[in-house]
Motif scaffolding. Structure first.
Motif, PDB file in Angstrom:
ATOM      1  N   THR A  20      48.474  62.324  22.726  1.00 21.09           N
ATOM      2  CA  THR A  20      48.592  61.688  21.434  1.00 21.09           C
ATOM      3  C   THR A  20      47.721  62.753  20.486  1.00 21.09           C
ATOM      4  N   SER A  21      46.847  63.878  21.612  1.00 16.03           N
ATOM      5  CA  SER A  21      45.978  64.446  20.963  1.00 16.03           C
ATOM      6  C   SER A  21      46.495  65.688  19.711  1.00 16.03           C
ATOM      7  N   GLU A  22      47.543  65.436  19.834  1.00 18.93           N
ATOM      8  CA  GLU A  22      47.901  66.423  18.101  1.00 18.93           C
ATOM      9  C   GLU A  22      47.413  65.032  17.335  1.00 18.93           C
ATOM     10  N   HIS A  23      46.790  64.407  16.717  1.00 17.64           N
ATOM     11  CA  HIS A  23      46.977  63.202  15.826  1.00 17.64           C
ATOM     12  C   HIS A  23      45.652  63.871  16.103  1.00 17.64           C
ATOM     13  N   HIS A  24      44.890  63.806  17.135  1.00 14.72           N
ATOM     14  CA  HIS A  24      43.300  63.754  17.418  1.00 14.72           C
ATOM     15  C   HIS A  24      42.579  64.748  16.662  1.00 14.72           C
ATOM     16  N   ASP A  25      41.036  64.896  16.246  1.00 17.11           N
ATOM     17  CA  ASP A  25      40.157  65.549  16.071  1.00 17.11           C
ATOM     18  C   ASP A  25      40.627  67.181  17.658  1.00 17.11           C
ATOM     19  N   ARG A  26      39.998  67.888  16.589  1.00 16.08           N
ATOM     20  CA  ARG A  26      40.639  69.369  17.985  1.00 16.08           C
ATOM     21  C   ARG A  26      39.215  69.605  18.474  1.00 16.08           C
ATOM     22  N   TYR A  36      32.657  56.292  35.001  1.00 19.59           N
ATOM     23  CA  TYR A  36      33.649  57.204  35.340  1.00 19.59           C
ATOM     24  C   TYR A  36      33.581  57.178  34.012  1.00 19.59           C
ATOM     25  N   LEU A  37      33.402  55.904  33.539  1.00 19.79           N
ATOM     26  CA  LEU A  37      33.488  55.708  32.067  1.00 19.79           C
ATOM     27  C   LEU A  37      32.474  55.839  31.482  1.00 19.79           C
ATOM     28  N   VAL A  38      31.698  55.097  31.757  1.00 22.22           N
ATOM     29  CA  VAL A  38      30.547  55.521  30.906  1.00 22.22           C
ATOM     30  C   VAL A  38      29.764  57.070  31.583  1.00 22.22           C
ATOM     31  N   ALA A  39      30.379  57.816  31.883  1.00 17.52           N
ATOM     32  CA  ALA A  39      29.678  59.201  31.913  1.00 17.52           C
ATOM     33  C   ALA A  39      30.225  59.915  31.214  1.00 17.52           C
ATOM     34  N   ASN A  40      31.935  59.673  31.438  1.00 21.57           N
ATOM     35  CA  ASN A  40      32.765  60.663  30.443  1.00 21.57           C
ATOM     36  C   ASN A  40      33.183  59.860  29.018  1.00 21.57           C
ATOM     37  N   ILE A  41      33.576  58.745  29.025  1.00 22.51           N
ATOM     38  CA  ILE A  41      34.211  58.640  28.217  1.00 22.51           C
ATOM     39  C   ILE A  41      33.352  57.670  26.569  1.00 22.51           C
ATOM     40  N   LYS A  42      33.669  58.594  25.685  1.00 20.35           N
ATOM     41  CA  LYS A  42      33.374  57.671  24.264  1.00 20.35           C
ATOM     42  C   LYS A  42      34.230  57.009  23.757  1.00 20.35           C
ATOM     43  N   TYR A  43      33.684  55.945  23.172  1.00 16.79           N
ATOM     44  CA  TYR A  43      34.616  54.963  22.684  1.00 16.79           C
ATOM     45  C   TYR A  43      34.532  55.685  20.465  1.00 16.79           C
ATOM     46  N   THR A  44      35.837  55.533  20.085  1.00 18.04           N
ATOM     47  CA  THR A  44      35.867  56.091  18.840  1.00 18.04           C
ATOM     48  C   THR A  44      36.403  55.172  17.543  1.00 18.04           C
ATOM     49  N   HIS A  69      42.807  46.194  16.898  1.00 18.69           N
ATOM     50  CA  HIS A  69      41.988  45.282  17.749  1.00 18.69           C
ATOM     51  C   HIS A  69      40.656  45.914  18.358  1.00 18.69           C
ATOM     52  N   ALA A  70      41.403  47.243  19.081  1.00 21.72           N
ATOM     53  CA  ALA A  70      40.282  48.147  20.283  1.00 21.72           C
ATOM     54  C   ALA A  70      39.016  47.760  19.328  1.00 21.72           C
ATOM     55  N   SER A  71      38.390  47.074  19.260  1.00 19.29           N
ATOM     56  CA  SER A  71      36.894  48.038  19.021  1.00 19.29           C
ATOM     57  C   SER A  71      35.301  47.427  20.321  1.00 19.29           C
ATOM     58  N   ASN A  72      34.637  48.885  19.134  1.00 17.10           N
ATOM     59  CA  ASN A  72      33.281  49.147  20.124  1.00 17.10           C
ATOM     60  C   ASN A  72      33.318  47.799  21.139  1.00 17.10           C
ATOM     61  N   VAL A  73      32.667  46.938  20.234  1.00 15.71           N
ATOM     62  CA  VAL A  73      32.158  45.762  21.488  1.00 15.71           C
ATOM     63  C   VAL A  73      33.433  45.248  22.395  1.00 15.71           C
ATOM     64  N   LYS A  74      34.103  45.305  22.074  1.00 24.04           N
ATOM     65  CA  LYS A  74      35.082  45.162  23.763  1.00 24.04           C
ATOM     66  C   LYS A  74      35.383  45.821  23.905  1.00 24.04           C
ATOM     67  N   ILE A  79      47.291  55.513  25.034  1.00 22.71           N
ATOM     68  CA  ILE A  79      46.356  55.648  24.635  1.00 22.71           C
ATOM     69  C   ILE A  79      45.268  55.992  25.587  1.00 22.71           C
ATOM     70  N   GLN A  80      44.305  57.094  23.963  1.00 15.94           N
ATOM     71  CA  GLN A  80      43.238  58.105  25.473  1.00 15.94           C
ATOM     72  C   GLN A  80      42.158  57.932  24.202  1.00 15.94           C
ATOM     73  N   LEU A  81      41.059  58.312  24.905  1.00 12.65           N
ATOM     74  CA  LEU A  81      39.618  58.154  24.289  1.00 12.65           C
ATOM     75  C   LEU A  81      39.376  59.432  24.593  1.00 12.65           C
ATOM     76  N   PRO A  82      37.896  59.866  23.337  1.00  4.75           N
ATOM     77  CA  PRO A  82      37.311  61.338  23.459  1.00  4.75           C
ATOM     78  C   PRO A  82      36.602  61.439  25.159  1.00  4.75           C
ATOM     79  N   ASN A  83      36.553  62.629  25.718  1.00  2.00           N
ATOM     80  CA  ASN A  83      35.539  63.278  26.597  1.00  2.00           C
ATOM     81  C   ASN A  83      34.327  63.055  25.975  1.00  2.00           C
ATOM     82  N   LYS A  84      33.348  62.409  26.329  1.00  5.59           N
ATOM     83  CA  LYS A  84      31.283  63.305  25.886  1.00  5.59           C
ATOM     84  C   LYS A  84      31.143  64.572  26.044  1.00  5.59           C
ATOM     85  N   ASN A  85      30.618  65.077  25.118  1.00  3.12           N
ATOM     86  CA  ASN A  85      30.171  66.738  25.445  1.00  3.12           C
ATOM     87  C   ASN A  85      28.855  66.869  26.495  1.00  3.12           C
TER      88      ASN A  85
END
Length: 221
Positions: A4-10, A92-100, A109-114, A186-192
């Motif tokens: 799915t990363s082709e559609h996302h921010d490189r 792992y999620l707290v440290a590495n994954i961020k919501y977008t 329906h995938a909200s930041n709060v949820k 589904i995928q989410l971006p890594n934190k930098n």
């Protein structure tokens, strides 16, 4: 990133999210089937942990435990933490994954709060599981029973993953099957941020240290 990363921010590296019922809750529509299903599994697991903990706490703390058991307990402490899939996933999620919000193109329906609620519930689940594991570890009087109890608890931890697979394989409703399959793709971006990326190791070591202190106080206090 994956397919799915082709559609996302490189500039971002995209990673898979955890295949569990908590992410079904995250992707679900408020009040929808997956929403209530996620809550049901969470309540189910917590109820079982509470009953287990109540039972385990009723057992008298053994005195004059053999050195064999003490050594086994000591070596099982890091294993107890590492075995907690939900807790490790939370760290792992707290440290590495961020919501977008880009995720809402595929899952509206995938909200930041949820996202944060799902992660919090997963963390609570993991902590409860670890707590029960620790109590049972401390109540052990022989090495064999210690291992058997550990193995028995392992199945409880996998309930949320099994719950997702039941949906994904189409055993329940079509709607749940759809959401479960979304979770698996589904995928989410890594934190930098470098510090945040090391946070999972810090959290893991802190948890282990807390158990070690607890073990020391109970065993030798």
């Amino acid at each position: 990133g994956g397919s799915t990363s082709e559609h996302h921010d490189r500039s971002l590296e995209w990673v898979d999210i955890n295949d569990d019922v908590y992410n079904m809750f995250f992707l679900s529509r408020l009040g929808g089937q997956a929403f209530w299903y996620g809550i049901y599994i969470f309540v189910l697991k917590l109820t079982l942990y509470v009953f287990l903990a109540m039972d385990a706490l009723d057992i008298e703390q053994p005195k004059n435990v053999s050195e064999q058991v003490l050594v086994t307990q000591f070596f099982m402490l890091p294993v107890a933490v590492a075995m907690q899939d939900d807790l490790i996933a939370t760290y792992y999620l707290v440290a590495n994954i961020k919501y977008t919000e880009l995720i809402q193109k595929e899952c509206p329906h995938a909200s930041n709060v949820k996202f944060h609620v799902a992660n919090f519930c997963r963390g609570v689940d993991g902590m409860f599981s670890l707590f029960v594991n620790f109590i049972i570890l401390m109540k052990a009087t022989e090495v064999l029973s210690l291992f058997l109890n550990f193995a028995a608890l392992q199945f409880l931890q996998t309930i949320d993953n099994i719950a997702l697979r039941l949906c994904a394989d189409g055993y329940l409703t079509e709607r749940l099957e759809l959401v479960a399959n979304q979770v698996m793709t589904i995928q989410l971006p890594n934190k930098n941020n470098t510090f945040l990326r090391s946070l999972d190791s810090i959290l893991f070591m802190s948890t282990f240290t807390a158990l070690l202190i607890g073990w020391g106080l109970i065993s030798f206090g």
